[in-house]
Design an enzyme around this catalytic site. Structure first.
Site, PDB file in Angstrom:
ATOM      1  CB  THR A   1      34.844  36.208  46.718  1.00  0.00           C
ATOM      2  OG1 THR A   1      34.530  37.556  46.304  1.00  0.00           O
ATOM      3  CG2 THR A   1      33.976  35.261  45.921  1.00  0.00           C
TER       4      THR A   1
ATOM      5  CG  ASN B   1      32.319  40.901  43.607  1.00  0.00           C
ATOM      6  OD1 ASN B   1      31.466  40.502  42.827  1.00  0.00           O
ATOM      7  ND2 ASN B   1      33.027  41.997  43.387  1.00  0.00           N
TER       8      ASN B   1
ATOM      9  CE  LYS C   1      37.072  40.044  43.617  1.00  0.00           C
ATOM     10  NZ  LYS C   1      37.879  39.993  44.847  1.00  0.00           N
TER      11      LYS C   1
ATOM     12  CG  ASP D   1      42.900  42.452  47.100  1.00  0.00           C
ATOM     13  OD1 ASP D   1      41.683  42.649  47.309  1.00  0.00           O
ATOM     14  OD2 ASP D   1      43.780  43.260  47.445  1.00  0.00           O
TER      15      ASP D   1
ATOM     16  N   GLY E   1      30.654  46.804  38.795  1.00  0.00           N
ATOM     17  CA  GLY E   1      31.867  47.531  39.179  1.00  0.00           C
ATOM     18  C   GLY E   1      32.277  48.554  38.141  1.00  0.00           C
TER      19      GLY E   1
ATOM     20  NE  ARG F   1      37.748  38.442  38.954  1.00  0.00           N
ATOM     21  CZ  ARG F   1      37.353  39.693  38.683  1.00  0.00           C
ATOM     22  NH1 ARG F   1      36.646  39.959  37.600  1.00  0.00           N
ATOM     23  NH2 ARG F   1      37.666  40.676  39.498  1.00  0.00           N
TER      24      ARG F   1
HETATM   25  P1  ITT Z   1      35.991  40.212  48.033  1.00  0.00           P
HETATM   26  O1  ITT Z   1      37.166  40.992  48.630  1.00  0.00           O
HETATM   27  O2  ITT Z   1      35.030  39.723  49.059  1.00  0.00           O
HETATM   28  O3  ITT Z   1      36.457  39.146  47.079  1.00  0.00           O
HETATM   29  P2  ITT Z   1      35.459  42.730  46.669  1.00  0.00           P
HETATM   30  O4  ITT Z   1      34.468  43.166  45.652  1.00  0.00           O
HETATM   31  O5  ITT Z   1      35.620  43.612  47.887  1.00  0.00           O
HETATM   32  O6  ITT Z   1      35.131  41.236  47.114  1.00  0.00           O
HETATM   33  P3  ITT Z   1      38.166  43.408  45.932  1.00  0.00           P
HETATM   34  O7  ITT Z   1      38.603  43.775  47.297  1.00  0.00           O
HETATM   35  O8  ITT Z   1      39.110  42.622  45.073  1.00  0.00           O
HETATM   36  O9  ITT Z   1      36.836  42.521  45.968  1.00  0.00           O
HETATM   37  O10 ITT Z   1      37.657  44.723  45.215  1.00  0.00           O
HETATM   38  C1  ITT Z   1      37.939  45.015  43.926  1.00  0.00           C
HETATM   39  C2  ITT Z   1      36.923  46.004  43.409  1.00  0.00           C
HETATM   40  O11 ITT Z   1      37.399  46.437  42.127  1.00  0.00           O
HETATM   41  C3  ITT Z   1      35.558  45.369  43.163  1.00  0.00           C
HETATM   42  O12 ITT Z   1      34.692  45.509  44.263  1.00  0.00           O
HETATM   43  C4  ITT Z   1      35.074  46.142  41.935  1.00  0.00           C
HETATM   44  O13 ITT Z   1      34.486  47.361  42.321  1.00  0.00           O
HETATM   45  C5  ITT Z   1      36.361  46.428  41.189  1.00  0.00           C
HETATM   46  N1  ITT Z   1      36.642  45.366  40.195  1.00  0.00           N
HETATM   47  C6  ITT Z   1      37.550  44.347  40.267  1.00  0.00           C
HETATM   48  N2  ITT Z   1      37.484  43.569  39.191  1.00  0.00           N
HETATM   49  C7  ITT Z   1      36.513  44.090  38.415  1.00  0.00           C
HETATM   50  C8  ITT Z   1      35.951  43.718  37.188  1.00  0.00           C
HETATM   51  O14 ITT Z   1      36.344  42.633  36.514  1.00  0.00           O
HETATM   52  N3  ITT Z   1      34.970  44.476  36.700  1.00  0.00           N
HETATM   53  C9  ITT Z   1      34.527  45.560  37.339  1.00  0.00           C
HETATM   54  N4  ITT Z   1      35.001  45.985  38.514  1.00  0.00           N
HETATM   55  C10 ITT Z   1      35.982  45.240  39.062  1.00  0.00           C
END
Ligand code: ITT
Length: 190
Positions: free
Chosen positions: A13, A15, A18, A71, A147, A175
């Site tokens: 990831t 992020n 996460k 995801d 986020g 999550r």
């Molecule tokens: P990776 O794909 O590299 O893991 P990413 O941030 O792009 O990182 P996602 O494609 O799963 O991951 O994007 C989901 C988005 O939704 C994330 O970037 C946040 O903006 C939001 N999100 C997901 N879970 C969240 C949470 O627990 N709290 C706040 N925002 C969240």
């Protein structure tokens, strides 16, 4: 607690929020992993499960080691599920203020957060684990969090994920639900 040590289990990831939430959940379950801080190409689909499956398959083909990814997305009922699979892009572009503007005239603020974990142990063996938390979009941003945390209020709560703080969020989040399922499965099958 017995630690299940797997020197090659990767969590991919880009992020860091996460990664930190997942580390706490899996460590509590005795599962250790390496965080590979990398982004990867995702296919376009309205289904998180399809995106996660194909991403895991492609990453496994490149890395050839057991790995998992997640995801996730925020789905707003009155916006036909938007931003859903586009959550990352929408957060980076219009952010929470933009989402609140889109919701300005909408009274029904029902929404849900979804998480799909995909675990790959070979090219054809992708296992999926999902977590869904129902809730609503707040009227304004509340609390400090990453986020969409400041605008999402889980069902039966008065506070946003951000106001709840990380410890409380970790007990109820999408999550947490998905990774608890993954942990329980991994401890017996992985
Ligand atoms: P990776 O794909 O590299 O893991 P990413 O941030 O792009 O990182 P996602 O494609 O799963 O991951 O994007 C989901 C988005 O939704 C994330 O970037 C946040 O903006 C939001 N999100 C997901 N879970 C969240 C949470 O627990 N709290 C706040 N925002 C969240």
């Amino acid at each position: 607690m017995n630690q299940k040590i797997s020197s090659t289990l990767l969590f991919v990831t880009s992020n860091p929020n996460k990664a930190s939430e997942v580390r706490k959940i899996l460590n509590k379950n005795g599962i250790s992993f390496h965080h590979m801080n990398a982004s990867y190409q995702e296919i376009q689909s309205s289904s998180l499960k399809t995106i996660a499956t194909e991403s895991a398959r492609c990453l496994y083909e490149r890395l050839k080691t057991p790995l998992f990814l997640e995801d996730s997305g925020l789905f707003i009922e009155q916006l036909s599920g938007f931003p859903g699979p586009y959550s990352s892009y929408v957060y980076k572009t219009i952010g929470n203020s933009g989402v609140l503007k889109l919701m300005f005239t909408i009274a029904n603020r029902t929404s849900r957060f979804e998480s799909v974990v995909a675990y790959a142990e070979n090219d054809n063996d992708i296992h999926l684990f999902s977590g869904i938390v129902l809730g609503r979009i707040a009227d304004k941003k509340k609390g400090k969090g990453w986020g969409f945390d400041p605008i999402f209020i889980p069902r039966n709560c008065d506070e946003t994920y951000a106001e709840m703080g990380i410890e409380s969020k970790q007990r109820v989040s999408h999550r947490y639900v998905a990774f608890t399922k993954f942990s329980n499965w991994f401890k017996t099958h992985g």
